[in-house]
Design an enzyme around this catalytic site. Structure first.
Site, PDB file in Angstrom:
ATOM      1  N   LEU A  21     -25.364 -34.005  45.890  1.00  0.00           N
ATOM      2  CA  LEU A  21     -24.821 -33.669  47.203  1.00  0.00           C
ATOM      3  C   LEU A  21     -25.793 -32.805  47.997  1.00  0.00           C
ATOM      4  O   LEU A  21     -26.687 -32.173  47.444  1.00  0.00           O
ATOM      5  CB  LEU A  21     -23.490 -32.942  47.041  1.00  0.00           C
ATOM      6  CG  LEU A  21     -22.375 -33.736  46.356  1.00  0.00           C
ATOM      7  CD1 LEU A  21     -21.139 -32.878  46.174  1.00  0.00           C
ATOM      8  CD2 LEU A  21     -22.051 -35.002  47.134  1.00  0.00           C
ATOM      9  N   CYS A  22     -25.576 -32.772  49.310  1.00  0.00           N
ATOM     10  CA  CYS A  22     -26.346 -31.967  50.242  1.00  0.00           C
ATOM     11  C   CYS A  22     -26.432 -30.526  49.728  1.00  0.00           C
ATOM     12  O   CYS A  22     -25.424 -29.996  49.267  1.00  0.00           O
ATOM     13  CB  CYS A  22     -25.659 -32.007  51.608  1.00  0.00           C
ATOM     14  SG  CYS A  22     -26.396 -30.978  52.865  1.00  0.00           S
ATOM     15  N   PRO A  23     -27.598 -29.938  49.756  1.00  0.00           N
ATOM     16  CA  PRO A  23     -28.864 -30.365  50.346  1.00  0.00           C
ATOM     17  C   PRO A  23     -29.839 -30.978  49.339  1.00  0.00           C
ATOM     18  O   PRO A  23     -31.003 -31.173  49.650  1.00  0.00           O
ATOM     19  CB  PRO A  23     -29.432 -29.065  50.900  1.00  0.00           C
ATOM     20  CG  PRO A  23     -29.042 -28.054  49.864  1.00  0.00           C
ATOM     21  CD  PRO A  23     -27.646 -28.507  49.400  1.00  0.00           C
ATOM     22  N   ASP A  48     -24.842 -39.565  49.101  1.00  0.00           N
ATOM     23  CA  ASP A  48     -24.158 -38.481  49.806  1.00  0.00           C
ATOM     24  C   ASP A  48     -24.081 -38.858  51.291  1.00  0.00           C
ATOM     25  O   ASP A  48     -25.117 -39.080  51.928  1.00  0.00           O
ATOM     26  CB  ASP A  48     -24.934 -37.177  49.635  1.00  0.00           C
ATOM     27  CG  ASP A  48     -24.317 -36.015  50.393  1.00  0.00           C
ATOM     28  OD1 ASP A  48     -23.163 -36.144  50.851  1.00  0.00           O
ATOM     29  OD2 ASP A  48     -24.987 -34.984  50.535  1.00  0.00           O
TER      30      ASP A  48
END
Length: 84
Positions: A21-23, A48
């Protein structure tokens, strides 16, 4: 992650960030692109949804080119060319 022989045979590098997932996808892309020469191409695989915004923004901010972006079966493929 796979290294390829060179730009004439496709991307120099493939980075699989599926499940991250981000980042993290952009952070991995940034780190792996640093040692590459200008013009090298990297294929980033991500799933994502935030990467649809994050990767183009990263390219714009860092002077790289987003050559192609496609989505298939929930996986997003970004082809990024390193800027000079």
């Amino acid at each position: 992650m796979r290294d390829y022989p060179g730009p004439m045979s496709g991307p120099s590098l493939e980075i699989d960030t599926l499940g991250l997932l981000c980042p993290l996808p952009v952070l991995k892309l940034r780190k792996r692109m640093q040692p590459l020469e200008a013009g090298a191409e990297v294929l980033l695989l991500a799933d994502d949804p935030a990467s649809i915004v994050d990767v183009p923004h990263f390219c714009n901010e860092q002077g790289h080119t987003l050559v192609d972006q496609t989505e298939e079966n929930g996986a997003i493929r970004f082809l990024v060319r390193k800027g000079g």
